[in-house]
Write a protein that holds these residues in place. Sequence first.
Motif, PDB file in Angstrom:
ATOM      1  N   THR A 169      -4.485  -0.665   0.913  1.00 61.41           N
ATOM      2  CA  THR A 169      -3.889  -0.591   2.241  1.00 61.41           C
ATOM      3  C   THR A 169      -2.383  -0.734   2.086  1.00 61.41           C
ATOM      4  OG1 THR A 169      -5.828  -1.635   3.216  1.00 61.41           O
ATOM      5  CG2 THR A 169      -3.833  -1.644   4.538  1.00 61.41           C
ATOM      6  N   ALA A 170      -1.650   0.116   2.775  1.00 63.07           N
ATOM      7  CA  ALA A 170      -0.192   0.052   2.698  1.00 63.07           C
ATOM      8  C   ALA A 170       0.316  -1.205   3.393  1.00 63.07           C
ATOM      9  CB  ALA A 170       0.410   1.284   3.350  1.00 63.07           C
ATOM     10  N   ASN A 171       1.313  -1.832   2.799  1.00 64.47           N
ATOM     11  CA  ASN A 171       1.978  -2.988   3.398  1.00 64.47           C
ATOM     12  C   ASN A 171       3.077  -2.474   4.330  1.00 64.47           C
ATOM     13  OD1 ASN A 171       0.576  -5.158   2.201  1.00 64.47           O
ATOM     14  ND2 ASN A 171       1.750  -4.928   0.316  1.00 64.47           N
ATOM     15  N   VAL A 172       2.755  -2.426   5.621  1.00 60.83           N
ATOM     16  CA  VAL A 172       3.680  -1.894   6.618  1.00 60.83           C
ATOM     17  C   VAL A 172       4.993  -2.681   6.585  1.00 60.83           C
ATOM     18  CG1 VAL A 172       4.048  -1.463   9.080  1.00 60.83           C
ATOM     19  CG2 VAL A 172       1.792  -1.070   8.056  1.00 60.83           C
ATOM     20  N   GLY A 173       6.100  -1.951   6.564  1.00 61.67           N
ATOM     21  CA  GLY A 173       7.426  -2.565   6.543  1.00 61.67           C
ATOM     22  C   GLY A 173       8.051  -2.619   5.168  1.00 61.67           C
ATOM     23  N   ASN A 174       7.248  -2.432   4.099  1.00 65.15           N
ATOM     24  CA  ASN A 174       7.778  -2.497   2.741  1.00 65.15           C
ATOM     25  C   ASN A 174       8.724  -1.338   2.458  1.00 65.15           C
ATOM     26  OD1 ASN A 174       7.153  -1.083  -0.131  1.00 65.15           O
ATOM     27  ND2 ASN A 174       7.493  -3.267  -0.358  1.00 65.15           N
TER      28      ASN A 174
END
Length: 93
Positions: A34-39
């Motif tokens: 899952t992508a780490n939103v904000g990275n």
Amino acid sequence: MRITNKQIEAQIDHLNKLTGSPETPWARVDGRNTANVGNYHLSGAYGGVCVHRMENTGGGVSTPISYGHVPKRELYEKLVSFIAGIETGKQLA
């Protein structure tokens, strides 16, 4: 002086800390990536580099600093200015 990926990545690490963003682009959640939103993270293609920012858990990204992939020196200079702007904004707040 030659600009390296390591120098750019050090600035991106600083940007992630400064903005309270996740340190890595991806995390393993319930057995799935899952992508780490904000990275913020470095992307390379077409002989150039770009800073991508994760926008959703599926891995969609934006390019907040430059449009497309550019030479390392150009990105580094824009990245340093971007960070300075954020730091100035925090001081004024």
